[in-house]
Design a protein around this motif. Structure first.
Motif, PDB file in Angstrom:
ATOM      1  N   TRP A  98       0.837  -1.235  -0.127  1.00 18.97           N
ATOM      2  CA  TRP A  98      -0.052   0.083  -0.085  1.00 18.97           C
ATOM      3  C   TRP A  98       0.861   1.306  -0.048  1.00 18.97           C
ATOM      4  N   ALA A  99       1.996   1.256   0.468  1.00 11.23           N
ATOM      5  CA  ALA A  99       3.148   2.473   0.299  1.00 11.23           C
ATOM      6  C   ALA A  99       4.392   1.989   0.100  1.00 11.23           C
ATOM      7  N   PRO A 100       4.765   1.583  -1.043  1.00 10.66           N
ATOM      8  CA  PRO A 100       6.093   1.143  -1.293  1.00 10.66           C
ATOM      9  C   PRO A 100       7.255   2.065  -1.146  1.00 10.66           C
ATOM     10  N   GLU A 101       6.779   3.250  -1.292  1.00  6.98           N
ATOM     11  CA  GLU A 101       7.773   4.198  -1.146  1.00  6.98           C
ATOM     12  C   GLU A 101       8.095   4.784   0.357  1.00  6.98           C
ATOM     13  N   LEU A 102       7.355   4.394   1.360  1.00 11.43           N
ATOM     14  CA  LEU A 102       7.473   4.385   2.716  1.00 11.43           C
ATOM     15  C   LEU A 102       8.648   3.668   2.980  1.00 11.43           C
ATOM     16  N   VAL A 103       9.518   4.080   4.069  1.00  7.23           N
ATOM     17  CA  VAL A 103      10.769   3.611   4.824  1.00  7.23           C
ATOM     18  C   VAL A 103      10.255   2.810   5.910  1.00  7.23           C
ATOM     19  N   MET A 104      10.620   1.598   6.145  1.00 12.44           N
ATOM     20  CA  MET A 104      10.668   1.011   7.567  1.00 12.44           C
ATOM     21  C   MET A 104      11.863   0.884   8.125  1.00 12.44           C
ATOM     22  N   GLY A 105      11.788   1.890   9.057  1.00 15.28           N
ATOM     23  CA  GLY A 105      13.139   2.028   9.983  1.00 15.28           C
ATOM     24  C   GLY A 105      13.250   1.298  11.138  1.00 15.28           C
ATOM     25  N   ALA A 106      12.328   0.207  11.169  1.00 14.66           N
ATOM     26  CA  ALA A 106      12.328  -0.382  12.527  1.00 14.66           C
ATOM     27  C   ALA A 106      13.089  -1.793  12.135  1.00 14.66           C
ATOM     28  N   ALA A 107      13.913  -2.027  13.339  1.00 14.32           N
ATOM     29  CA  ALA A 107      14.646  -3.356  13.118  1.00 14.32           C
ATOM     30  C   ALA A 107      13.667  -4.473  13.540  1.00 14.32           C
ATOM     31  N   ARG A 108      13.894  -5.657  12.994  1.00 10.33           N
ATOM     32  CA  ARG A 108      13.073  -6.740  13.218  1.00 10.33           C
ATOM     33  C   ARG A 108      12.951  -7.191  14.717  1.00 10.33           C
ATOM     34  N   PRO A 109      12.024  -7.684  15.382  1.00  7.45           N
ATOM     35  CA  PRO A 109      12.110  -7.778  16.871  1.00  7.45           C
ATOM     36  C   PRO A 109      12.632  -9.310  17.008  1.00  7.45           C
ATOM     37  N   PRO A 110      13.022  -9.440  18.087  1.00  2.40           N
ATOM     38  CA  PRO A 110      13.594 -10.856  18.331  1.00  2.40           C
ATOM     39  C   PRO A 110      12.709 -11.887  18.332  1.00  2.40           C
ATOM     40  N   GLU A 111      13.259 -13.409  18.379  1.00  6.45           N
ATOM     41  CA  GLU A 111      12.283 -14.571  17.973  1.00  6.45           C
ATOM     42  C   GLU A 111      11.406 -14.779  19.138  1.00  6.45           C
ATOM     43  N   LYS A 112      11.736 -14.215  20.450  1.00  2.00           N
ATOM     44  CA  LYS A 112      11.135 -14.505  21.674  1.00  2.00           C
ATOM     45  C   LYS A 112       9.920 -13.872  21.669  1.00  2.00           C
ATOM     46  N   VAL A 113       9.509 -12.521  21.088  1.00  4.35           N
ATOM     47  CA  VAL A 113       8.524 -12.001  21.322  1.00  4.35           C
ATOM     48  C   VAL A 113       7.315 -12.587  20.779  1.00  4.35           C
ATOM     49  N   PRO A 114       6.320 -12.709  21.703  1.00  5.60           N
ATOM     50  CA  PRO A 114       4.903 -13.273  21.500  1.00  5.60           C
ATOM     51  C   PRO A 114       4.196 -12.410  20.528  1.00  5.60           C
ATOM     52  N   PRO A 115       3.093 -13.162  19.824  1.00  5.55           N
ATOM     53  CA  PRO A 115       2.222 -12.257  19.128  1.00  5.55           C
ATOM     54  C   PRO A 115       1.551 -11.109  20.099  1.00  5.55           C
ATOM     55  N   SER A 116       1.378 -10.287  19.439  1.00  2.00           N
ATOM     56  CA  SER A 116       0.505  -9.154  20.218  1.00  2.00           C
ATOM     57  C   SER A 116      -0.729  -9.287  20.676  1.00  2.00           C
ATOM     58  N   GLY A 117      -1.380  -9.949  19.945  1.00  2.00           N
ATOM     59  CA  GLY A 117      -3.002 -10.474  20.092  1.00  2.00           C
ATOM     60  C   GLY A 117      -2.979 -11.921  20.891  1.00  2.00           C
ATOM     61  N   LEU A 118      -2.092 -12.347  21.344  1.00  2.00           N
ATOM     62  CA  LEU A 118      -1.943 -13.579  21.938  1.00  2.00           C
ATOM     63  C   LEU A 118      -2.991 -13.901  22.761  1.00  2.00           C
ATOM     64  N   TYR A 119      -3.382 -12.985  23.625  1.00  2.00           N
ATOM     65  CA  TYR A 119      -4.329 -13.060  24.644  1.00  2.00           C
ATOM     66  C   TYR A 119      -5.715 -12.473  24.499  1.00  2.00           C
ATOM     67  N   ARG A 120      -6.023 -12.181  23.073  1.00  2.00           N
ATOM     68  CA  ARG A 120      -7.200 -11.347  22.732  1.00  2.00           C
ATOM     69  C   ARG A 120      -8.056 -12.718  22.244  1.00  2.00           C
ATOM     70  N   ARG A 121      -9.275 -12.054  22.362  1.00  2.00           N
ATOM     71  CA  ARG A 121     -10.577 -13.124  22.064  1.00  2.00           C
ATOM     72  C   ARG A 121     -10.438 -12.732  20.526  1.00  2.00           C
ATOM     73  N   ARG A 122     -10.594 -13.893  19.810  1.00  2.00           N
ATOM     74  CA  ARG A 122     -10.949 -13.892  18.362  1.00  2.00           C
ATOM     75  C   ARG A 122     -12.171 -13.671  17.938  1.00  2.00           C
ATOM     76  N   ARG A 123     -12.517 -12.521  17.122  1.00  2.00           N
ATOM     77  CA  ARG A 123     -13.848 -12.349  16.561  1.00  2.00           C
ATOM     78  C   ARG A 123     -14.123 -13.125  15.249  1.00  2.00           C
ATOM     79  N   THR A 124     -15.351 -13.632  15.090  1.00  2.00           N
ATOM     80  CA  THR A 124     -15.562 -14.496  13.888  1.00  2.00           C
ATOM     81  C   THR A 124     -16.125 -13.468  12.906  1.00  2.00           C
ATOM     82  N   ILE A 125     -15.451 -13.567  11.602  1.00  2.00           N
ATOM     83  CA  ILE A 125     -15.610 -12.550  10.725  1.00  2.00           C
ATOM     84  C   ILE A 125     -16.760 -13.196   9.583  1.00  2.00           C
ATOM     85  N   PRO A 126     -17.779 -12.390   9.406  1.00  2.00           N
ATOM     86  CA  PRO A 126     -19.027 -13.005   8.633  1.00  2.00           C
ATOM     87  C   PRO A 126     -18.568 -13.205   7.252  1.00  2.00           C
TER      88      PRO A 126
END
Length: 176
Positions: free
Chosen positions: A148-176
């Motif tokens: 969606w924004a190929p010209e935009l720069v990603m200046g953030a380094a890759r996170p370490p392997e041990k970082v869990p997903p941010s939505g790990l403890y979130r309840r999943r909503r069903t998408i119709p």
């Protein structure tokens, strides 16, 4: 811009959101305790009440619960508002410094300073979430930015392997 991809969502930590809600509540409690003892407002109580209002407003209007990377831009979903930042307005997406406690716990030098993402818009930085995302989420964010924004720069380094997903403890909503 292509719209065949679904938006990528990253979440803020529940612990951080609770801490942001707890600070104004504690200040209000201190003011109420002071009022119960003195029966009138002192300058200290006025300052504490004003600080509680400022912190509460910041938590409700500017602290994102989640962030969506979509075809129109980055949408910060706060408690009382949705803030869309168009892709054209973002200069760079970077990583903020991690917390001091997280930096003390890290064992290797490349993991030091791993923190949440923020977007630089003009002279202002917008926090996108209050925790680091997992490597899979990072890959999805990079892919979304490339689509969606190929010209935009990603200046953030890759996170370490041990970082869990941010939505790990979130309840999943069903998408119709």
């Amino acid at each position: 811009m292509s719209t065949e991809r679904r938006p990528v969502v990253i979440y803020s930590s529940i612990r951080g959101l609770l801490a942001a809600a707890l600070a104004p509540a504690l200040l209000v409690g201190m003011v109420l305790l002071g009022l119960s003892r003195e029966r009138s407002f002192s300058p200290v109580m006025i300052v504490l009440a004003a600080l509680a209002v400022i912190l509460g407003a910041a938590a409700l209007f500017d602290l994102p619960r989640s962030t969506e990377f979509g075809p129109d831009g980055v949408t910060r979903v706060c408690a009382l508002r949705r803030h869309l930042i168009p892709w054209d307005d973002i200069l760079v997406v970077r990583r903020a410094r991690g917390s001091t406690l997280a930096n003390l716990r890290s064992r290797t030098p490349h993991e030091t300073g791993v923190g949440p993402l923020f977007a630089r818009v003009g002279r202002r930085n917008y926090l996108l979430c209050n925790q680091s995302e997992s490597q899979q989420e990072y890959e999805r964010v990079v892919a979304a930015m490339a689509t969606w924004a190929p010209e935009l720069v990603m200046g953030a380094a890759r996170p370490p392997e041990k970082v869990p997903p941010s939505g790990l403890y979130r309840r999943r909503r069903t998408i119709p």
